[in-house]
Design an enzyme around this catalytic site. Structure first.
Site, PDB file in Angstrom:
ATOM      1  N   GLU A  61       8.972 -10.479  -5.555  1.00 23.55           N
ATOM      2  CA  GLU A  61      10.088 -10.115  -6.433  1.00 23.55           C
ATOM      3  C   GLU A  61      11.058  -9.345  -5.562  1.00 23.55           C
ATOM      4  O   GLU A  61      10.797  -8.211  -5.186  1.00 23.55           O
ATOM      5  CB  GLU A  61       9.543  -9.278  -7.599  1.00 23.55           C
ATOM      6  CG  GLU A  61      10.264  -9.533  -8.879  1.00 23.55           C
ATOM      7  CD  GLU A  61      11.390  -8.562  -9.103  1.00 23.55           C
ATOM      8  OE1 GLU A  61      12.244  -8.443  -8.189  1.00 23.55           O
ATOM      9  OE2 GLU A  61      11.416  -7.921 -10.154  1.00 23.55           O
TER      10      GLU A  61
ATOM     11  N   CYS B 209      16.252  -3.601  -9.498  1.00 21.33           N
ATOM     12  CA  CYS B 209      16.469  -4.891  -8.828  1.00 21.33           C
ATOM     13  C   CYS B 209      17.455  -5.755  -9.599  1.00 21.33           C
ATOM     14  O   CYS B 209      18.208  -6.510  -8.992  1.00 21.33           O
ATOM     15  CB  CYS B 209      15.143  -5.604  -8.611  1.00 21.33           C
ATOM     16  SG  CYS B 209      14.209  -5.800 -10.123  1.00 21.33           S
TER      17      CYS B 209
ATOM     18  N   LYS C 262      -0.746  -0.650  -2.077  1.00 18.42           N
ATOM     19  CA  LYS C 262      -0.018   0.172  -1.102  1.00 18.42           C
ATOM     20  C   LYS C 262       1.298   0.569  -1.747  1.00 18.42           C
ATOM     21  O   LYS C 262       2.246  -0.196  -1.791  1.00 18.42           O
ATOM     22  CB  LYS C 262       0.247  -0.636   0.173  1.00 18.42           C
ATOM     23  CG  LYS C 262       0.325   0.224   1.400  1.00 18.42           C
ATOM     24  CD  LYS C 262       1.623   0.720   1.936  1.00 18.42           C
ATOM     25  CE  LYS C 262       2.969   0.284   1.772  1.00 18.42           C
ATOM     26  NZ  LYS C 262       3.911   1.414   1.676  1.00 18.42           N
TER      27      LYS C 262
ATOM     28  N   GLU D  31      22.563  -6.355  -1.551  1.00 19.87           N
ATOM     29  CA  GLU D  31      22.102  -5.458  -2.616  1.00 19.87           C
ATOM     30  C   GLU D  31      22.327  -4.014  -2.161  1.00 19.87           C
ATOM     31  O   GLU D  31      21.816  -3.605  -1.117  1.00 19.87           O
ATOM     32  CB  GLU D  31      20.618  -5.706  -2.860  1.00 19.87           C
ATOM     33  CG  GLU D  31      20.060  -4.875  -3.984  1.00 19.87           C
ATOM     34  CD  GLU D  31      18.621  -5.244  -4.314  1.00 19.87           C
ATOM     35  OE1 GLU D  31      17.807  -5.326  -3.382  1.00 19.87           O
ATOM     36  OE2 GLU D  31      18.330  -5.441  -5.509  1.00 19.87           O
TER      37      GLU D  31
HETATM   38  P1  ADP Z   1      12.662  -0.943  -1.121  1.00 19.30           P
HETATM   39  O1  ADP Z   1      13.529  -0.326  -0.058  1.00 19.30           O
HETATM   40  O2  ADP Z   1      13.367  -1.715  -2.173  1.00 19.30           O
HETATM   41  O3  ADP Z   1      11.536  -0.095  -1.627  1.00 19.30           O
HETATM   42  P2  ADP Z   1      11.193  -2.249   0.950  1.00 19.30           P
HETATM   43  O4  ADP Z   1      11.141  -3.720   1.036  1.00 19.30           O
HETATM   44  O5  ADP Z   1      11.737  -1.484   2.079  1.00 19.30           O
HETATM   45  O6  ADP Z   1      11.956  -2.081  -0.383  1.00 19.30           O
HETATM   46  O7  ADP Z   1       9.770  -1.651   0.643  1.00 19.30           O
HETATM   47  C1  ADP Z   1       8.929  -2.122  -0.392  1.00 19.30           C
HETATM   48  C2  ADP Z   1       7.482  -1.921  -0.002  1.00 19.30           C
HETATM   49  O8  ADP Z   1       7.210  -2.731   1.143  1.00 19.30           O
HETATM   50  C3  ADP Z   1       7.123  -0.495   0.395  1.00 19.30           C
HETATM   51  O9  ADP Z   1       5.829  -0.198  -0.092  1.00 19.30           O
HETATM   52  C4  ADP Z   1       7.120  -0.564   1.908  1.00 19.30           C
HETATM   53  O10 ADP Z   1       6.277   0.391   2.507  1.00 19.30           O
HETATM   54  C5  ADP Z   1       6.577  -1.958   2.133  1.00 19.30           C
HETATM   55  N1  ADP Z   1       6.893  -2.532   3.461  1.00 19.30           N
HETATM   56  C6  ADP Z   1       7.909  -2.213   4.292  1.00 19.30           C
HETATM   57  N2  ADP Z   1       7.855  -2.947   5.425  1.00 19.30           N
HETATM   58  C7  ADP Z   1       6.778  -3.767   5.291  1.00 19.30           C
HETATM   59  C8  ADP Z   1       6.206  -4.785   6.121  1.00 19.30           C
HETATM   60  N3  ADP Z   1       6.709  -5.102   7.299  1.00 19.30           N
HETATM   61  N4  ADP Z   1       5.120  -5.439   5.644  1.00 19.30           N
HETATM   62  C9  ADP Z   1       4.599  -5.143   4.449  1.00 19.30           C
HETATM   63  N5  ADP Z   1       5.092  -4.194   3.635  1.00 19.30           N
HETATM   64  C10 ADP Z   1       6.165  -3.508   4.044  1.00 19.30           C
END
Ligand code: ADP
Length: 504
Positions: free
Chosen positions: A277, A311, A202, A408
């Site tokens: 990570e 990161c 995903k 961050e």
């Molecule tokens: P960043 O903003 O650093 O990309 P996020 O943690 O917002 O980090 O998103 C990283 C990934 O996690 C994306 O693919 C996002 O769609 C997914 N994501 C966001 N919310 C959830 C959730 N509740 N459960 C699983 N995956 C999620």
């Protein structure tokens, strides 16, 4: 100040083909399908705001179909019984295809994410290929052990024979962020496939294009159906559903600490294995004897590369008080030299942030710092209302309790703080809940290794920052994550051990 950037027409046939025409689809069991509920969402070029493509909006039903395909593929003889050397050759072929299509992958990455062409084409796309090459070599070197045991209660006249085997952990949900999209996917897919797992990927909703092109290349490479499935869509729907799915055995996640915590919660139903990570707030410690020819560009690159959306970005510099003021002045000059523009413009050093929403988020940290007394030595603002561009920023007179020092930011913002004694630098550097990475800048060998030992972080660089390689294990201590990627450690996270004990 405003920064107008015109839309960019893709040059490579591959990128043009991917962006032309129809809405993109999901890859399930090697077939490209529309989303079950028929939804689609747009993805934009953050530099110009231009619409790039519509992506299929996967939902829970698509995730279910993809997980079922991955589960079937796990026991499909075409994958389960593939000889280790053949799996290695397949990984190598994927690397070859990434390299052969590096120009278009780099173009798509830059269009979708914003990063400079040099970062995409010279660093991240080749590094993605290298992930597959590194783990290609491991595929026929995954070994168990024979184990002499001390068990004394076996029947008289019999013997014991015990050994271990290694098995794939099963169906992996790989959930990736938007900062280095293809590389983050490759860092999960390569060890997962090496171990014999199957995957539902995903990608981040902001940056899914290179994952979709990679999907086409995986099919071209000959990956059996269902081994890698790609479901585009939102984190709160597809991501959350995968994290809670009873038929998913492991989640490999890179992203924010906040979402990492949600995944831990969602994964408890079937006690999934997790590698996480997560965020960082990495310090750079600059000692009085540091070679400034290395340290200045090194610290600048450590924070400004990819506009700070890394990161391990070195967002907190601790600089010895004897050189602090001069260091700040020169760092501000380095920041000012960086040319902002469309990532595909050859003159550009730094592209935009991934979105104008992210630029607004970065601005909120800087504005809050300013109102509490922080001083801006360079940058400090977005380049225009609604712009995704944020000027490379150097801040001084910060306080450890400021939000910009604790959270961050994920933008091109570095805060510089003076220190007098190395012990004080370590206390300041470790004053964070994170523990992802750090850099130490000194010509004194003992000081370098003492500081490296004292910093609580998964990676410490000495006289460099953000040096990566598939050979180097990478992971977070403290709230920066669980487990490691890269190196033999990265493979371990995709393998189970089975102990077999026989009376013979
Ligand atoms: P960043 O903003 O650093 O990309 P996020 O943690 O917002 O980090 O998103 C990283 C990934 O996690 C994306 O693919 C996002 O769609 C997914 N994501 C966001 N919310 C959830 C959730 N509740 N459960 C699983 N995956 C999620």
């Amino acid at each position: 100040m405003t920064h107008h950037v015109p839309p960019h027409q893709p040059k490579t046939p591959g990128a043009n083909a991917l962006l032309a025409g129809k809405a993109k689809r999901l890859l399930i069991a090697n077939v490209w399908r529309t989303a079950a509920e028929g939804g689609a969402f747009a993805t934009h070029d953050p530099a110009s705001g231009a619409l790039l493509a519509y992506l299929a909006e996967g939902t829970a039903s698509d995730a279910d179909i993809a997980v079922a395909a991955a589960r079937d593929a796990l026991v499909d003889p075409a994958w389960r019984d593939m000889k280790p050397s053949a799996r290695g050759r397949l990984l190598w072929k994927i690397a070859d295809l990434i390299e052969a299509h590096a120009d278009e992958l780099a173009e798509l990455e830059t269009l979708d994410q914003g990063k400079s062409w040099a970062t995409s084409r010279m660093a991240e796309i080749p590094a993605s290929a290298e992930q597959f090459r590194y783990y290609a070599g491991f595929a026929n070197k995954i070994l168990g052990q024979t184990i002499p045991t001390s068990i004394g209660y076996h029947p008289p006249g019999k013997k014991l024979f015990a050994y271990t085997t290694r098995e794939p952990v099963g169906v992996v949900a790989a959930i990736t962020p938007w900062n280095s999209p293809l590389l983050m996917a490759a860092m999960k897919l390569a060890p997962a496939l090496c171990a014999g797992c199957t995957v539902v990927l995903k990608p981040a909703e902001e940056t899914s294009l290179t994952a979709l092109r990679l999907g086409e290349l995986l099919v071209e490479a000959g990956l059996p159906a269902g081994v890698v499935n790609i479901v585009t869509g939102f984190g709160s729907t597809v991501g959350a559903h995968l994290a809670a799915h009873p038929d998913v055995d492991k989640v490999a996640f890179t992203g924010s600490t906040e979402v990492g915590r949600m995944i831990v919660g969602a994964a408890q139903g079937n006690l999934k294995k997790l590698t996480l990570e997560l965020g960082g707030k990495s310090p750079a410690i600059v000692m009085p004897d540091a070679d400034l020819q290395l340290a200045l560009p090194g610290v600048a690159r450590g924070i400004f590369a990819n506009s700070g959306q890394v990161c391990v970005a070195g967002s907190r510099a601790y600089v010895h008080s004897s050189i602090h003021d001069a260091f700040v002045e020169k760092l501000a000059l380095e920041a000012g030299k960086l040319r902002l523009g469309h990532g595909l413009d050859p003159e550009t050093d730094l592209g935009p942030l991934v979105s104008s929403a992210q630029a607004a988020r970065v601005a909120s940290y800087v504005d809050e710092g300013k109102s509490s007394g922080a001083v801006i030595a360079a940058g400090g603002e977005r380049l225009g209302i609604d712009s995704a561009f944020f000027a490379p920023t150097v801040v001084t007179a910060v306080h450890p309790e400021m939000r910009m020092m604790r959270e961050e930011i994920f933008g091109p913002v570095i805060a510089v703080t003076p220190f007098d004694e190395p012990e004080e630098a370590l206390v300041l550097a470790n004053d964070t809940k994170f523990g992802l990475a750090a850099s130490v800048w000194t010509q004194d060998l003992s000081a370098a290794h003492r500081l490296a030992a004292g910093v609580r972080a998964g990676t410490v660089w000495i006289n460099c920052h953000s040096y990566f390689s598939p050979e180097l294990p990478k992971g977070g201590h403290r709230e920066s994550g669980w487990g490691y990627e890269n190196g033999p450690q990265g493979l371990e996270n995709y393998l189970e051990t089975k102990a077999v004990c026989a009376v013979i």
